[in-house]
Design an enzyme around this catalytic site. Structure first.
Site, PDB file in Angstrom:
ATOM      1  N   CYS A 115       0.821  -1.225   0.000  1.00  0.00           N
ATOM      2  CA  CYS A 115       0.000   0.000   0.000  1.00  0.00           C
ATOM      3  C   CYS A 115       0.850   1.269   0.000  1.00  0.00           C
ATOM      4  CB  CYS A 115      -0.926   0.023   1.206  1.00  0.00           C
ATOM      5  SG  CYS A 115      -2.008  -1.393   1.275  1.00  0.00           S
ATOM      6  N   HIS A 255      -3.164   7.056   3.198  1.00  0.00           N
ATOM      7  CA  HIS A 255      -3.619   5.784   2.641  1.00  0.00           C
ATOM      8  C   HIS A 255      -4.998   5.477   3.220  1.00  0.00           C
ATOM      9  CE1 HIS A 255      -4.097   1.752   1.492  1.00  0.00           C
ATOM     10  NE2 HIS A 255      -3.733   1.216   2.647  1.00  0.00           N
ATOM     11  N   ASN A 285     -10.478  -0.024   0.511  1.00  0.00           N
ATOM     12  CA  ASN A 285      -9.012   0.045   0.512  1.00  0.00           C
ATOM     13  C   ASN A 285      -8.514  -0.405  -0.856  1.00  0.00           C
ATOM     14  OD1 ASN A 285      -6.265  -0.383   0.814  1.00  0.00           O
ATOM     15  ND2 ASN A 285      -6.443  -1.368   2.816  1.00  0.00           N
TER      16      ASN A 285
END
Ligand code: UT7
Length: 330
Positions: A115, A255, A285
């Site tokens: 990520c 994020h 996500n």
């Protein structure tokens, strides 16, 4: 040696049309819309149709970012693709994108920092442009997480979506652009978030007794507490290194893993939540695509002004952490 200013010239994104809502998930696993919203903030995710490869999203996002930068594909010197779901190990996702957008002058490689990939790629691309080695670098973050989600596991399947986000980085006036980068890794914590590829040791098999063996597994609460600490620390580092205070920051792009992680970090930083970009309610996500997709949405909706001080901050598998402070020059 002369150093060039490095900033974002253009942004683009692609979200697949197919939607997966919380009420769809209620029919798939033992969960509720109320639980998902309360514990994560998420409402909808976009998913690729069955059989559609990840890189196709990246191609669309890349074309839009190049057009937004006022460039053509032939102007791109380097493509860095970030992904944990490459369609092939070779050709790399970046080479597939190079072919499909016809960026005939570009070198291309993939970068995996899970990520945190986009923030790692920003740091990497900056070095090439700052030194004059390359002029225009395309970063494409493509994540087809539906390919590696265990749809029987309620701990994870509620979280992830598919998307691609892209930016073109190039030379900007020295008063704008990237001021500070920070990247770090914590390999000793890698066991808390795993996605096996060719090797599946017994301990990884044990974590996935229900459904898909090659799927994302995580120790949610361990990752959660790491994330809040790491995002707070990484934000402070670039703000201090740039000689600024948190009050000088106009917008933070974190994020998008969980609204509670974002709020926890904002609280520790004494950062007004209005200064924090949040898109996870409509994307879930989307790993390394989170930040470039949010940047594109905010920039296209005129929510970023020229001269704004932006911080991008991410954490992810590895474990990895990274942040970047820049003055928006578009
Ligand atoms: O970019 C990738 C990095 N990954 C992350 O950022 C994930 C970080 N972690 C998280 O976001 C959170 O830990 C989760 C959203 C994954 C889980 O939230 P939590 O508040 O940490 O919940 P929990 O795992 O402590 O579980 C609390 C309860 C448990 O039930 P019991 O044991 O208390 O009876 C779970 O079984 O909630 C249960 N639960 C659910 N209930 C309804 C777990 N998942 C679900 C679900 N629906 N989907």
């Amino acid at each position: 040696m002369h150093e060039f200013g490095v900033g974002i010239l253009g942004t683009g994104m692609y979200l697949p049309e197919k939607l997966l809502t919380n009420s769809d998930l209620e029919k798939m696993v033992n969960t509720t819309d109320e639980w998902i919203v309360k514990r994560t903030g998420m409402k909808v995710r976009h998913l690729l149709e069955e059989g559609v490869p990840t890189y196709t999203m990246g191609v669309e996002a890349a074309k839009l970012a190049i057009r937004d930068a006022g460039l053509s594909p032939a102007d791109i010197d380097l493509i860095i693709a970030t992904t944990v779901t490459p369609d092939y190990l070779t050709p790399s996702v970046s080479c597939l994108i190079q072919k499909h957008i016809q960026a005939e002058n570009a070198a291309a490689f993939d970068l995996n920092a899970a990520c945190t990939g986009f923030v790692y790629a920003m740091t990497t691309a900056r070095q090439f442009i700052q030194t004059g080695f390359y002029r225009n670098v395309l970063i494409v973050s493509n994540e087809g997480l539906s390919h590696v989600t265990d749809w029987e596991n309620r701990n994870t399947c509620i979280l992830f979506g598919d998307a691609a986000g892209a930016v073109v980085l190039g030379r900007v006036d020295q008063q704008y652009g990237i001021r500070e980068n920070y990247i770090a890794s914590f390999g000793n914590l890698g066991h808390s978030l795993t996605l096996p590829c060719f090797y599946l040791p017994e301990e990884e098999r044990q974590k996935r007794t229900l459904g898909r063996e090659r799927s994302i597994w995580q120790d949610g609460s361990e990752v959660f507490s790491f994330a809040v600490r790491a995002m707070t620390d990484a934000t402070r580092r670039v703000v201090e290194a740039a000689g600024k205070t948190i009050d000088d920051v106009d917008l933070v792009f974190p994020h998008q893993a969980n609204l509670r992680i974002i709020s926890g970090a904002a609280k520790r930083l004494h950062l007004n939540e209005e200064k924090v970009a949040v898109i996870l309610q409509e994307t879930g996500n989307i790993s390394s695509a989170s930040i470039p997709v949010a940047l594109d949405m905010y920039s296209k909706n005129d929510r970023i002004k020229k001269g704004d001080t932006l911080v991008m901050v991410a954490f992810g598998g590895g474990l990895t952490v990274g942040s970047c402070l820049m003055l928006w020059g578009k």
